[in-house]
Scaffold this motif. Structure first.
Motif, PDB file in Angstrom:
ATOM      1  N   PRO A 105      -7.931   6.097   3.388  1.00 12.76           N
ATOM      2  CA  PRO A 105      -6.518   6.434   3.630  1.00 12.76           C
ATOM      3  C   PRO A 105      -5.614   5.833   2.555  1.00 12.76           C
ATOM      4  CG  PRO A 105      -7.583   5.758   5.665  1.00 12.76           C
ATOM      5  CD  PRO A 105      -8.563   5.488   4.569  1.00 12.76           C
ATOM      6  N   TRP A 106      -4.662   6.617   2.100  1.00 14.32           N
ATOM      7  CA  TRP A 106      -3.747   6.129   1.080  1.00 14.32           C
ATOM      8  C   TRP A 106      -3.041   4.877   1.568  1.00 14.32           C
ATOM      9  CZ3 TRP A 106      -1.354  11.553  -0.282  1.00 14.32           C
ATOM     10  CH2 TRP A 106      -2.227  12.212  -1.164  1.00 14.32           C
ATOM     11  N   LEU A 107      -2.997   3.888   0.685  1.00 11.77           N
ATOM     12  CA  LEU A 107      -2.436   2.582   1.013  1.00 11.77           C
ATOM     13  C   LEU A 107      -1.057   2.416   0.400  1.00 11.77           C
ATOM     14  CD1 LEU A 107      -5.639   0.485   0.218  1.00 11.77           C
ATOM     15  CD2 LEU A 107      -4.781   1.005   2.518  1.00 11.77           C
ATOM     16  N   SER A 108      -0.316   1.486   0.955  1.00 11.72           N
ATOM     17  CA  SER A 108       0.936   1.080   0.326  1.00 11.72           C
ATOM     18  C   SER A 108       0.645   0.547  -1.071  1.00 11.72           C
ATOM     19  CB  SER A 108       1.600  -0.006   1.174  1.00 11.72           C
ATOM     20  OG  SER A 108       2.650  -0.624   0.467  1.00 11.72           O
ATOM     21  N   ASP A 109       1.574   0.756  -1.993  1.00 11.28           N
ATOM     22  CA  ASP A 109       1.384   0.296  -3.380  1.00 11.28           C
ATOM     23  C   ASP A 109       1.089  -1.195  -3.453  1.00 11.28           C
ATOM     24  OD1 ASP A 109       1.822   2.857  -4.263  1.00 11.28           O
ATOM     25  OD2 ASP A 109       3.931   2.532  -4.776  1.00 11.28           O
ATOM     26  N   VAL A 110       1.689  -1.968  -2.565  1.00  9.80           N
ATOM     27  CA  VAL A 110       1.510  -3.425  -2.641  1.00  9.80           C
ATOM     28  C   VAL A 110       0.107  -3.853  -2.220  1.00  9.80           C
ATOM     29  CG1 VAL A 110       3.970  -3.847  -2.254  1.00  9.80           C
ATOM     30  CG2 VAL A 110       2.393  -3.812  -0.299  1.00  9.80           C
ATOM     31  N   LEU A 111      -0.659  -2.939  -1.608  1.00 17.39           N
ATOM     32  CA  LEU A 111      -2.010  -3.273  -1.143  1.00 17.39           C
ATOM     33  C   LEU A 111      -3.102  -2.785  -2.080  1.00 17.39           C
ATOM     34  CD1 LEU A 111      -1.709  -2.484   2.686  1.00 17.39           C
ATOM     35  CD2 LEU A 111      -1.574  -4.717   1.567  1.00 17.39           C
ATOM     36  N   GLU A 112      -2.754  -2.024  -3.088  1.00 13.31           N
ATOM     37  CA  GLU A 112      -3.769  -1.446  -3.966  1.00 13.31           C
ATOM     38  C   GLU A 112      -4.602  -2.512  -4.676  1.00 13.31           C
ATOM     39  OE1 GLU A 112      -4.984   1.447  -4.370  1.00 13.31           O
ATOM     40  OE2 GLU A 112      -3.569   2.651  -3.201  1.00 13.31           O
ATOM     41  N   ASP A 113      -3.991  -3.661  -4.991  1.00 13.91           N
ATOM     42  CA  ASP A 113      -4.758  -4.712  -5.671  1.00 13.91           C
ATOM     43  C   ASP A 113      -5.613  -5.523  -4.701  1.00 13.91           C
ATOM     44  OD1 ASP A 113      -2.625  -5.898  -4.429  1.00 13.91           O
ATOM     45  OD2 ASP A 113      -2.125  -7.254  -6.075  1.00 13.91           O
ATOM     46  N   ASP A 114      -5.541  -5.196  -3.427  1.00 14.60           N
ATOM     47  CA  ASP A 114      -6.365  -5.880  -2.412  1.00 14.60           C
ATOM     48  C   ASP A 114      -7.497  -4.986  -1.923  1.00 14.60           C
ATOM     49  OD1 ASP A 114      -4.673  -8.194  -2.328  1.00 14.60           O
ATOM     50  OD2 ASP A 114      -3.241  -7.028  -1.144  1.00 14.60           O
ATOM     51  N   LEU A 115      -7.859  -3.975  -2.699  1.00 13.35           N
ATOM     52  CA  LEU A 115      -8.793  -2.953  -2.226  1.00 13.35           C
ATOM     53  C   LEU A 115     -10.143  -3.539  -1.852  1.00 13.35           C
ATOM     54  CD1 LEU A 115      -9.211   0.008  -1.634  1.00 13.35           C
ATOM     55  CD2 LEU A 115      -9.925   0.338  -4.013  1.00 13.35           C
ATOM     56  N   ASN A 116     -10.663  -4.484  -2.626  1.00 14.08           N
ATOM     57  CA  ASN A 116     -11.970  -5.072  -2.299  1.00 14.08           C
ATOM     58  C   ASN A 116     -11.927  -5.806  -0.959  1.00 14.08           C
ATOM     59  OD1 ASN A 116     -13.195  -4.121  -4.629  1.00 14.08           O
ATOM     60  ND2 ASN A 116     -12.746  -5.966  -5.806  1.00 14.08           N
ATOM     61  N   ALA A 140      -5.054   0.336  11.346  1.00 11.49           N
ATOM     62  CA  ALA A 140      -3.749   0.841  10.927  1.00 11.49           C
ATOM     63  C   ALA A 140      -2.657  -0.213  11.116  1.00 11.49           C
ATOM     64  CB  ALA A 140      -3.397   2.108  11.717  1.00 11.49           C
ATOM     65  N   VAL A 141      -2.679  -0.901  12.250  1.00  8.85           N
ATOM     66  CA  VAL A 141      -1.681  -1.940  12.495  1.00  8.85           C
ATOM     67  C   VAL A 141      -1.815  -3.058  11.471  1.00  8.85           C
ATOM     68  CG1 VAL A 141      -0.905  -3.705  14.132  1.00  8.85           C
ATOM     69  CG2 VAL A 141      -1.502  -1.405  14.955  1.00  8.85           C
ATOM     70  N   THR A 142      -3.047  -3.438  11.176  1.00  8.05           N
ATOM     71  CA  THR A 142      -3.280  -4.505  10.196  1.00  8.05           C
ATOM     72  C   THR A 142      -2.761  -4.122   8.820  1.00  8.05           C
ATOM     73  OG1 THR A 142      -5.263  -5.189  11.406  1.00  8.05           O
ATOM     74  CG2 THR A 142      -5.039  -5.980   9.138  1.00  8.05           C
ATOM     75  N   MET A 143      -2.998  -2.872   8.403  1.00  5.58           N
ATOM     76  CA  MET A 143      -2.536  -2.435   7.079  1.00  5.58           C
ATOM     77  C   MET A 143      -1.006  -2.406   7.005  1.00  5.58           C
ATOM     78  SD  MET A 143      -5.200  -2.134   5.241  1.00  5.58           S
ATOM     79  CE  MET A 143      -5.997  -3.397   6.270  1.00  5.58           C
ATOM     80  N   ILE A 144      -0.360  -1.979   8.082  1.00  6.04           N
ATOM     81  CA  ILE A 144       1.107  -1.948   8.091  1.00  6.04           C
ATOM     82  C   ILE A 144       1.664  -3.369   7.993  1.00  6.04           C
ATOM     83  CG2 ILE A 144       3.147  -1.422   9.487  1.00  6.04           C
ATOM     84  CD1 ILE A 144       1.556   0.973  10.616  1.00  6.04           C
ATOM     85  N   LEU A 145       1.112  -4.279   8.779  1.00 10.13           N
ATOM     86  CA  LEU A 145       1.599  -5.656   8.768  1.00 10.13           C
ATOM     87  C   LEU A 145       1.262  -6.356   7.463  1.00 10.13           C
ATOM     88  CD1 LEU A 145       0.778  -6.752  12.436  1.00 10.13           C
ATOM     89  CD2 LEU A 145       2.953  -5.946  11.496  1.00 10.13           C
ATOM     90  N   ALA A 146       0.096  -6.043   6.887  1.00  9.50           N
ATOM     91  CA  ALA A 146      -0.277  -6.631   5.593  1.00  9.50           C
ATOM     92  C   ALA A 146       0.676  -6.162   4.508  1.00  9.50           C
ATOM     93  CB  ALA A 146      -1.714  -6.263   5.242  1.00  9.50           C
ATOM     94  N   GLY A 147       1.047  -4.892   4.554  1.00 14.24           N
ATOM     95  CA  GLY A 147       2.014  -4.383   3.592  1.00 14.24           C
ATOM     96  C   GLY A 147       3.365  -5.051   3.757  1.00 14.24           C
ATOM     97  N   ALA A 148       3.792  -5.244   5.016  1.00 15.79           N
ATOM     98  CA  ALA A 148       5.075  -5.903   5.283  1.00 15.79           C
ATOM     99  C   ALA A 148       5.057  -7.340   4.776  1.00 15.79           C
ATOM    100  CB  ALA A 148       5.372  -5.871   6.773  1.00 15.79           C
TER     101      ALA A 148
END
Length: 211
Positions: free
Chosen positions: A174-185, A107-115
């Motif tokens: 888990p639903w991702l930030s829009d900016v991360l959707e293209d990084d799904l793989n 969760a922390v990684t996804m938040i920081l990756a989105g930021a």
């Protein structure tokens, strides 16, 4: 004992007062987590078979396992009065540690990756960073007070890998930030790798446990 080391000693962490505080914090966090996932759970129920909803709320389920583990520490008579509870204890504890470590870091990684990709962080993001780091840290701190071994931890890994498979095969991650959707793989690869990493770290910490 130095004043600093006291705060991760058995006398402090496993005291009844601290266990009660942690139980309440984790129980409330679990409820909050399921509320957080409520919309996605409802969406899953509307668009997927019923069984897939089990794999949606990852973090609150991890904190639920940890909350149940704290009950074993608060009420050790559980394992004396019921053979079923005694058999379940190592499985619940292993799931508590391995899943808390994984989803705390994830969760922390996804938040920081989105930021890093332009997301604007609000107070709730910082609250989630602190709470999820707490999940990972408390799991590692409490390994030494638990009874599970390597086999139970491996079972927890199998649960995580099943969860990962369902998440990314059927789109219930888990639903991702829009900016991360293209990084799904990349996120899928990271998520599966983090499952294995969490097992290895748990196995490593077991070496230093005094049974």
């Amino acid at each position: 004992m130095s004043s600093i080391s006291f705060f991760w000693s058995r006398a402090f962490l496993a005291s009844r007062q601290m266990l009660i505080v942690l139980f309440l914090v984790n129980a409330l966090g679990t409820v909050y987590g399921y509320i957080w996932y409520w919309d996605q759970m409802q969406y899953t129920l509307d668009h997927h078979p019923l069984w897939r909803v089990v794999f949606v709320p990852d973090s609150p389920t991890a904190s639920l396992f940890f909350t149940l583990s704290l009950l074993y520490l608060l009420f050790p008579q559980f394992t004396k009065s019921s053979s079923v509870l005694r058999l379940l204890r190592p499985i619940i504890e292993a799931l508590a540690v391995v899943t808390s470590l994984k989803y705390g870091i994830w969760a922390v990684t996804m938040i920081l990756a989105g930021a890093a990709q332009g997301d604007h962080l609000v107070w709730e993001h910082y609250m989630l960073i602190v709470s999820h780091l707490g999940m990972a840290i408390e799991g590692l701190l409490f390994v030494r007070f638990m009874v599970f071994g390597r086999l139970a931890a491996f079972f927890a890994l199998l649960w995580l890998l099943l969860n990962d498979t369902v998440d990314y095969t059927f789109g219930v991650y888990p639903w991702l930030s829009d900016v991360l959707e293209d990084d799904l793989n990349a996120i899928q690869t990271f998520t599966i790798g983090l499952s294995v990493f969490s097992l290895l770290v748990t196995w490593f910490t077991l070496q230093f446990r005094k049974v």
